[in-house]
Scaffold this active site. Structure first.
Site, PDB file in Angstrom:
ATOM      1  N   LYS A  46       0.859  -1.187   0.000  1.00  0.00           N
ATOM      2  CA  LYS A  46       0.000   0.000   0.000  1.00  0.00           C
ATOM      3  C   LYS A  46       0.883   1.220   0.000  1.00  0.00           C
ATOM      4  O   LYS A  46       2.026   1.166   0.458  1.00  0.00           O
ATOM      5  CB  LYS A  46      -0.887   0.020   1.248  1.00  0.00           C
ATOM      6  CG  LYS A  46      -2.155   0.805   1.064  1.00  0.00           C
ATOM      7  CD  LYS A  46      -3.205   0.013   0.301  1.00  0.00           C
ATOM      8  CE  LYS A  46      -4.442   0.818   0.033  1.00  0.00           C
ATOM      9  NZ  LYS A  46      -5.520  -0.012  -0.514  1.00  0.00           N
TER      10      LYS A  46
HETATM   11  P1  NAD Z   1     -12.917   7.461  -3.055  1.00  0.00           P
HETATM   12  O1  NAD Z   1     -11.951   8.526  -2.701  1.00  0.00           O
HETATM   13  O2  NAD Z   1     -13.314   7.260  -4.471  1.00  0.00           O
HETATM   14  O3  NAD Z   1     -14.266   7.642  -2.211  1.00  0.00           O
HETATM   15  C1  NAD Z   1     -14.312   7.741  -0.821  1.00  0.00           C
HETATM   16  C2  NAD Z   1     -15.663   8.334  -0.477  1.00  0.00           C
HETATM   17  O4  NAD Z   1     -15.836   8.306   0.938  1.00  0.00           O
HETATM   18  C3  NAD Z   1     -15.813   9.795  -0.886  1.00  0.00           C
HETATM   19  O5  NAD Z   1     -17.122   9.975  -1.380  1.00  0.00           O
HETATM   20  C4  NAD Z   1     -15.618  10.564   0.423  1.00  0.00           C
HETATM   21  O6  NAD Z   1     -16.285  11.808   0.432  1.00  0.00           O
HETATM   22  C5  NAD Z   1     -16.261   9.583   1.384  1.00  0.00           C
HETATM   23  N1  NAD Z   1     -15.831   9.758   2.762  1.00  0.00           N
HETATM   24  C6  NAD Z   1     -14.615  10.040   3.265  1.00  0.00           C
HETATM   25  N2  NAD Z   1     -14.678  10.101   4.602  1.00  0.00           N
HETATM   26  C7  NAD Z   1     -15.939   9.828   4.933  1.00  0.00           C
HETATM   27  C8  NAD Z   1     -16.633   9.717   6.165  1.00  0.00           C
HETATM   28  N3  NAD Z   1     -16.016   9.906   7.325  1.00  0.00           N
HETATM   29  N4  NAD Z   1     -17.936   9.379   6.115  1.00  0.00           N
HETATM   30  C9  NAD Z   1     -18.556   9.181   4.942  1.00  0.00           C
HETATM   31  N5  NAD Z   1     -17.968   9.273   3.776  1.00  0.00           N
HETATM   32  C10 NAD Z   1     -16.681   9.594   3.768  1.00  0.00           C
HETATM   33  O7  NAD Z   1     -12.319   6.118  -2.434  1.00  0.00           O
HETATM   34  P2  NAD Z   1     -12.658   4.611  -2.838  1.00  0.00           P
HETATM   35  O8  NAD Z   1     -11.637   4.169  -3.810  1.00  0.00           O
HETATM   36  O9  NAD Z   1     -14.099   4.475  -3.130  1.00  0.00           O
HETATM   37  O10 NAD Z   1     -12.324   3.862  -1.469  1.00  0.00           O
HETATM   38  C11 NAD Z   1     -13.265   3.746  -0.402  1.00  0.00           C
HETATM   39  C12 NAD Z   1     -12.860   2.590   0.499  1.00  0.00           C
HETATM   40  O11 NAD Z   1     -12.795   1.390  -0.286  1.00  0.00           O
HETATM   41  C13 NAD Z   1     -11.469   2.707   1.142  1.00  0.00           C
HETATM   42  O12 NAD Z   1     -11.499   2.060   2.390  1.00  0.00           O
HETATM   43  C14 NAD Z   1     -10.572   1.933   0.191  1.00  0.00           C
HETATM   44  O13 NAD Z   1      -9.382   1.466   0.804  1.00  0.00           O
HETATM   45  C15 NAD Z   1     -11.519   0.782  -0.153  1.00  0.00           C
HETATM   46  N6  NAD Z   1     -11.201   0.059  -1.392  1.00  0.00           N
HETATM   47  C16 NAD Z   1     -11.079   0.723  -2.590  1.00  0.00           C
HETATM   48  C17 NAD Z   1     -10.821  -0.011  -3.731  1.00  0.00           C
HETATM   49  C18 NAD Z   1     -10.765   0.619  -5.096  1.00  0.00           C
HETATM   50  O14 NAD Z   1     -10.680  -0.120  -6.096  1.00  0.00           O
HETATM   51  N7  NAD Z   1     -10.834   1.928  -5.237  1.00  0.00           N
HETATM   52  C19 NAD Z   1     -10.627  -1.412  -3.665  1.00  0.00           C
HETATM   53  C20 NAD Z   1     -10.775  -2.034  -2.421  1.00  0.00           C
HETATM   54  C21 NAD Z   1     -11.065  -1.292  -1.307  1.00  0.00           C
END
Ligand code: NAD
Length: 429
Positions: free
Chosen positions: A119
């Site tokens: 990461k």
């Molecule tokens: P992103 O930046 O696209 O979206 C994150 C969203 O969460 C945004 O809308 C943001 O405003 C919101 N957010 C942030 N803090 C918040 C809070 N306290 N309460 C509510 N909403 C909040 O990120 P993403 O890629 O969608 O990732 C989200 C989660 O999924 C993370 O934990 C990430 O590690 C995990 N994840 C992502 C992927 C991927 O392919 N992008 C894969 C596996 C896991």
């Protein structure tokens, strides 16, 4: 050590949690003991293999130079090259990045793809940076970590605050330094430069598939199931859209600035248009405003936390009303909350399984890039479904056989596979 759970806005989280890395170390210990995993292997799994901290200068648009701090951590690469996203967020820490790297090792092993875990992250706020500043930061960070990354060694991807454009800049920076185009150095790239069809919504698709499999096991199905999604980003938005297509009613969604609720259902595509125009989900027509804390406790069948870590903790777990939790985010549930939810009969499909769709299609993208042979979206989705279903059934079978929850079962499956690989490879020299 206590570390405050992150709060991006006045919409504060109720949860304070111990360091995510300490938490995952404890979980690994608790699972290895009854499995009789060799102590040396346990010790290896509790540490990260390589940790790089970089402090680098960026010229900002106002002409001033600002120093940024970034990390790239490889937890374990016994089963293949290290793989994991890059996060841009003001609250990124070394400790959090280590935990996220461990979860990547476990995730790749749960779904049995030939990767280890890594990461990265940079402490920055991409929401207040210009495109020029973001590009300069990305190119310099990519150069700083280029001693670790590469298609055979460590392959980054998007995470919170990063996107396909940022992956394009990393691919270009790495390629310029090599002297030729290296498609396999990152995944989650735009389609025009070697991205995979289906990658953008793959994590959300994996959440939808695991929700469907879990709902079947619970005898409830997805049709007319009510769903609340915390975090309307890459994962949460795609999960909401695909669950709605399966007949679910999306009653609430949120972003860092608050949430919206309509018991009759929200159309995720229209919410996305509103968010693109205004920057927030709040203010969407025919919806009531809710806080993120309230969203988690809404009456619904399925809750999808898809924001950040430690959002479900001992303070709010007793009030959660969903029957099923699909962890779109990494580490959204603390160990104490897990116990409370388990005692209350709420099924949790853990992050290392529920959100593995992203790393699975990243693996497909890497394979396609290396072979210079690209697949149709239907092929990608079919292979994703096959791998997710197989992993789900394997975890479910351990859960039923060993009478443990789905997280413990997933960790058992992963740790068993990693320990076997470590034993076969032995210790060098
Ligand atoms: P992103 O930046 O696209 O979206 C994150 C969203 O969460 C945004 O809308 C943001 O405003 C919101 N957010 C942030 N803090 C918040 C809070 N306290 N309460 C509510 N909403 C909040 O990120 P993403 O890629 O969608 O990732 C989200 C989660 O999924 C993370 O934990 C990430 O590690 C995990 N994840 C992502 C992927 C991927 O392919 N992008 C894969 C596996 C896991």
């Amino acid at each position: 050590m206590l570390q405050r759970s992150r709060v991006e806005s006045a919409d504060a989280s109720l949860c304070e949690a111990a360091s995510p890395f300490e938490r995952v170390q404890e979980r690994i210990g608790a699972i290895c003991e009854p499995m009789n995993i060799d102590e040396g292997i346990q010790a290896r799994l509790r540490k990260c293999e390589r940790e790089l901290v970089v402090n680098f200068p960026i010229r900002m648009d106002d002409g001033k130079v600002k120093i940024f701090t970034g990390f790239r951590i490889q937890h374990n690469d016994t089963r293949g090259p290290a793989k994991g996203g890059i996060r841009y967020h003001p609250d990124v820490t070394l400790d959090e990045t280590r935990a996220l790297a461990v979860w990547m090792t476990l995730k790749a092993a749960v779904v049995n793809i030939p990767y280890g875990g890594a990461k990265g992250g940079v402490i920055c706020d991409p929401k207040i940076m210009s495109q020029g500043e973001l590009e300069r930061l990305t190119r310099r960070y990519a150069s700083e970590i280029s001693i670790l990354i590469g298609p055979e060694k460590d392959i980054p991807a998007p995470d919170v605050g990063t996107n396909p454009q940022i992956m394009a800049w990393i691919m270009d920076t790495y390629s310029m330094n090599k002297g030729y185009s290296v498609l396999g150095v990152v995944t989650g790239k735009p389609l025009e430069i070697g991205g995979s069809k289906g990658r953008f919504e793959a994590t959300g698709r994996g959440c939808m598939l695991s929700a469907g499999l879990a709902a079947n096991h619970l005898g409830m199905g997805l049709k007319e199931a009510t769903v609340a999604v915390q975090g309307f980003g890459n994962v949460g938005m795609a999960a909401a859209k695909l669950l709605a297509k399966e007949g679910c009613r999306i009653i609430a969604v949120s972003d860092s600035r608050g949430g919206i609720y309509n018991p009759k259902g929200l159309d995720p595509e229209s919410v996305l248009r509103h968010k693109t125009e205004t920057g927030l989900v709040v203010g969407f027509q025919d919806s009531e405003t809710v806080t993120n804390a309230e969203l988690l406790e809404l009456q619904c069948d399925i809750l999808v936390p898809a924001a950040l870590e430690d959002e479900i903790c001992k303070a709010n777990a007793p009030n959660i009303k969903a029957k099923l939790i699909i962890e779109g985010a990494n580490g959204p549930t603390t160990a104490e909350a897990d116990e409370i939810l388990g005692d209350r009969g709420i099924t949790v499909i853990p992050d290392v399984l529920a959100n593995a769709g992203g790393v699975i299609v990243s693996y497909f993208e890497w394979v396609q890039g290396i072979q210079s042979f690209f697949w149709d979206e239907a092929d990608v989705n079919e292979k994703l479904q096959y791998i997710m279903t197989k992993a789900f059934e394997e975890v479910m079978s351990i859960s039923q056989h060993e009478k443990v929850d789905m997280r413990t079962a997933a960790y058992m499956l992963a740790i068993g596979r990693i320990a076997k690989a470590i034993t076969l490879r032995g210790i060098y020299p």
